[in-house]
Design an enzyme around this catalytic site. Structure first.
Site, PDB file in Angstrom:
ATOM      1  N   ARG A  82      51.806   4.268  12.646  1.00  0.00           N
ATOM      2  CA  ARG A  82      50.086   3.934  13.187  1.00  0.00           C
ATOM      3  C   ARG A  82      49.485   4.739  14.008  1.00  0.00           C
ATOM      4  O   ARG A  82      47.867   5.661  13.648  1.00  0.00           O
ATOM      5  CB  ARG A  82      49.928   2.855  13.169  1.00  0.00           C
ATOM      6  N   LYS A 184      43.562   2.924  15.783  1.00  0.00           N
ATOM      7  CA  LYS A 184      43.840   1.864  16.934  1.00  0.00           C
ATOM      8  C   LYS A 184      43.562   3.283  18.354  1.00  0.00           C
ATOM      9  O   LYS A 184      43.930   3.936  18.754  1.00  0.00           O
ATOM     10  CB  LYS A 184      44.906   1.243  17.091  1.00  0.00           C
ATOM     11  N   GLU A 220      36.974  -7.846  10.171  1.00  0.00           N
ATOM     12  CA  GLU A 220      37.475  -8.126  11.439  1.00  0.00           C
ATOM     13  C   GLU A 220      37.344  -8.896  12.502  1.00  0.00           C
ATOM     14  O   GLU A 220      35.981  -9.048  12.149  1.00  0.00           O
ATOM     15  CB  GLU A 220      38.981  -8.057  11.665  1.00  0.00           C
TER      16      GLU A 220
HETATM   17  C1  LIG Z   1      46.035  -4.217  17.599  1.00  0.00           C
HETATM   18  C2  LIG Z   1      44.818  -4.592  16.299  1.00  0.00           C
HETATM   19  C3  LIG Z   1      45.190  -5.566  15.701  1.00  0.00           C
HETATM   20  C4  LIG Z   1      45.865  -6.586  15.592  1.00  0.00           C
HETATM   21  O1  LIG Z   1      47.492  -5.322  14.553  1.00  0.00           O
HETATM   22  P1  LIG Z   1      49.435  -5.820  15.386  1.00  0.00           P
HETATM   23  O2  LIG Z   1      49.983  -4.545  14.265  1.00  0.00           O
HETATM   24  O3  LIG Z   1      49.392  -7.231  13.935  1.00  0.00           O
HETATM   25  O4  LIG Z   1      49.199  -6.149  16.699  1.00  0.00           O
HETATM   26  C5  LIG Z   1      44.145  -6.102  14.701  1.00  0.00           C
HETATM   27  N1  LIG Z   1      42.667  -4.940  14.530  1.00  0.00           N
HETATM   28  C6  LIG Z   1      42.430  -4.427  15.595  1.00  0.00           C
HETATM   29  C7  LIG Z   1      40.974  -3.647  15.663  1.00  0.00           C
HETATM   30  C8  LIG Z   1      43.263  -3.922  16.742  1.00  0.00           C
HETATM   31  O5  LIG Z   1      43.152  -3.609  17.161  1.00  0.00           O
END
Ligand SMILES: *Cc1c(COP(=O)(O)O)cnc(C)c1O
Length: 341
Positions: A82, A184, A220
């Protein structure tokens, strides 16, 4: 190895400096080998790309002690992959995922004394990140970068018991349809700070963001993916190109199918459908799943039958199965648990 004298069960979620962090610099088109250092400070030029144009990406993961006393981390290869995707989207050099996993394991090992014991509910949070480090004033990517990994012990997420969240449908958008919602990057968080501070002022725990194009579909929250359970026991999660692909959510979907024998589907989910669901949860590394009790859409309350005091039954099964896999009490799929040796 002697553990640090920390009251693990009463730790919160805050930064506690640990002994070592990993640093590698990118210069003249190549990454250095990288080293562990005790210096927790970053010294960069005032005009560094990250400070001017927010060229930075990150990851978040956990290390913890299993029931048989091993120190492990969960699916670090997916965090590495990722981060590669995030870096590409922001015109940063890829820190190869194999090297990423190596750096993560090395940093955890060096801070072994800070990995909370099994049963404490606490974990060692691991934060890999990368940023443009050389001066950039005309708008363009930096050409020097720094990749770092630090750790900080964090307390149990559900300290004092599970408390389902109350969420509002946000009037702010998180991600443009063809923007950066799927990576991210700190920039996605900078713009969500006003929305979350405002939500807290109004008495809500989180914001539910809708798709910015039509504002009819669920995306989300600022830092976690949604998972819903239908009244006939099917697990569904929103499908969209502007959602961050949560590793926890992807793992839970697999757990639903392969461990619990449930149907699990990624599909578009409309705001209008929410009232038909039986359960709702937020998935991410920090909590695994936080149950959602209520969603408020401009005064209209959607209350899930699971209520405001406990997790819904399917959410609970998902939570217990995945945390069991993580803690070593339930057999994990191949490659999910990586031991720190
Ligand atoms: C990090 C993150 C998540 C959760 O991801 P995980 O890999 O399960 O920790 C969900 N949404 C956003 C916007 C994030 O930055």
């Amino acid at each position: 190895m002697e553990k640090k004298n920390i009251d693990w069960s009463n730790l919160g979620f805050g930064y506690i400096q640990t002994d070592f962090r990993f640093v590698s610099n990118y210069k003249n088109g190549a990454w250095e080998e990288g080293v562990l250092t005790e210096d927790a400070n970053v010294v960069i030029n005032e005009c560094a790309g990250v400070l001017q144009y927010a060229q930075t990406v990150f990851e978040g993961m956990k290390a913890y002690t299993t029931s048989d006393g091993r120190i492990v981390t969960f699916r670090p290869d997916l965090n590495g992959e990722r981060m590669e995707q995030s870096a590409k989207r922001l015109e940063m050099p890829v820190y190869p995922k194999e090297k990423f996993v190596e750096a993560v394991l090395k940093t955890i090992k060096a801070n072994e004394a800070y990995v909370p014991p099994y049963g404490s509910g606490a974990t060692l949070y691991v934060r890999p990140y990368m940023f443009g480090s050389n001066p950039v004033i005309g708008v363009k990517p930096a050409d020097e970068f720094q990749f770092r990994v630090f750790t900080t012990p964090v307390g149990p997420y559900f300290k004092g018991g599970v408390k389902p969240l109350t969420i509002r449908v946000s009037d702010f958008d998180r991600a443009a349809p063809n923007g950066t919602g799927h990576i991210k990057a700190g920039l996605n968080y900078a713009m969500s700070l006003h929305a979350i501070v405002d939500a807290h002022k109004q008495g809500y725990d989180e914001n539910m963001y809708l798709d910015a194009g039509s504002r009819t579909k669920v995306e989300e929250t600022g830092g976690a993916n949604f998972l819903f359970v239908t009244k006939d026991g099917k697990v569904v999660t929103p499908k969209s190109h502007s959602i961050l692909p949560s590793i926890t959510r992807r793992s839970l979907m697999q757990v639903a199918k392969e461990y619990l024998g449930l149907e699990a589907e990624e599909r578009e989910i409309y705001l209008e459908e929410l009232q038909d669901f039986a359960e709702c949860g937020l998935c991410g590394t920090a909590a695994v799943i936080s149950p959602v009790g209520k969603i408020v859409d401009h005064g209209k309350e959607i209350c899930f039958p699971s209520g405001m005091t406990e997790m819904g039954p399917v959410t609970k099964q998902l939570y217990e199965t995945l945390t069991g896999i993580q803690m070593g009490t339930i057999k994990a799929p191949e490659g999910w648990i990586v031991e720190v040796k």
